[in-house]
Design an enzyme around this catalytic site. Structure first.
Site, mmCIF file in Angstrom:
data_model
loop_
_atom_site.group_PDB
_atom_site.id
_atom_site.type_symbol
_atom_site.label_atom_id
_atom_site.label_comp_id
_atom_site.label_asym_id
_atom_site.label_seq_id
_atom_site.Cartn_x
_atom_site.Cartn_y
_atom_site.Cartn_z
ATOM 1 C CG ASN A 161 -22.995 2.193 -29.719
ATOM 2 O OD1 ASN A 161 -23.352 2.460 -30.909
ATOM 3 N ND2 ASN A 161 -22.985 2.567 -28.181
ATOM 4 C CG HIS A 200 -28.324 3.259 -27.647
ATOM 5 N ND1 HIS A 200 -27.912 3.938 -26.762
ATOM 6 C CD2 HIS A 200 -27.244 2.109 -27.918
ATOM 7 C CE1 HIS A 200 -26.935 3.300 -26.377
ATOM 8 N NE2 HIS A 200 -26.729 2.304 -26.851
ATOM 9 C CG HIS A 225 -27.744 -2.038 -25.911
ATOM 10 N ND1 HIS A 225 -26.945 -2.743 -25.319
ATOM 11 C CD2 HIS A 225 -27.352 -0.251 -25.863
ATOM 12 C CE1 HIS A 225 -25.816 -1.902 -25.292
ATOM 13 N NE2 HIS A 225 -25.655 -0.850 -25.585
ATOM 14 C CG ASP A 235 -29.242 5.201 -21.909
ATOM 15 O OD1 ASP A 235 -28.720 4.746 -22.410
ATOM 16 O OD2 ASP A 235 -28.457 5.991 -20.575
ATOM 17 C CB ILE A 236 -29.655 5.420 -16.956
ATOM 18 C CG1 ILE A 236 -30.097 6.367 -14.842
ATOM 19 C CG2 ILE A 236 -28.488 5.569 -16.301
ATOM 20 C CD1 ILE A 236 -29.519 4.592 -14.714
ATOM 21 N N GLY A 239 -18.057 0.917 -29.281
ATOM 22 C CA GLY A 239 -18.638 1.833 -27.742
ATOM 23 C C GLY A 239 -19.938 1.480 -27.331
ATOM 24 C CD GLN A 240 -22.316 -4.359 -27.035
ATOM 25 O OE1 GLN A 240 -21.542 -4.373 -28.076
ATOM 26 N NE2 GLN A 240 -22.803 -5.561 -26.369
#
Ligand code: 5GP
Ligand code: ZN
Length: 114
Positions: A87, A102, A100, A30-31, A93-94
């Site tokens: 999410n 997490h 995806h 994750d960035i 919270g998407q």
């Protein structure tokens, strides 16, 4: 989905730090990591949200879970423990509307889900 950021990552148009890949999924760091290990696992095929999975026709969840196990081993958090989260839609919270999962770990996680 030409303007989807995760589809661009699948096509190699945006770079990523790849952690795991197979025919069905791609996993990358994750960035904006929320934990020492924070990996995002995505289906290579565009599916917008959890609600768009056809569970009868599509076994993508099996691929995501299998990839989460591999990612946890690569990151050395399989035995220590980790969290998976998907999410869904705005109140879930998407932010990126390409399904995806997490994978978070590397420290003791608290109640950070909401
Ligand atoms: P969401 O809030 O939609 O469940 O999570 C989307 C995640 O994707 C966020 O944690 C965000 O940091 C990550 N993300 C968004 N854009 C990029 C990107 O271009 N590269 C990477 N590696 N992660 C991204
Ligand atoms: Zn996409």
């Amino acid at each position: 989905m030409s303007d989807c950021i995760f589809c661009k990552i699948v096509r190699g148009e945006i770079p990523c730090a790849r952690v795991y890949e197979d025919d069905h999924v791609l996993a990358f760091d994750d960035i904006h990591p929320m934990a020492p290990a924070h990996v995002v696992i995505i289906p290579k095929k565009h599916i917008a949200t959890l609600m768009d999975i056809d569970t009868e026709k599509n076994n993508i969840m099996n691929h995501l879970i299998a990839a989460a196990q591999k990612v946890a081993k690569v990151k050395g958090i399989d035995a220590r423990g980790f969290r998976t989260a998907i999410n869904c839609n705005v109140e879930g919270g998407q932010v990126v509307f390409h399904l995806h999962m997490h994978v978070l770990g590397g420290r003791k996680l608290q109640d950070e889900l909401g």
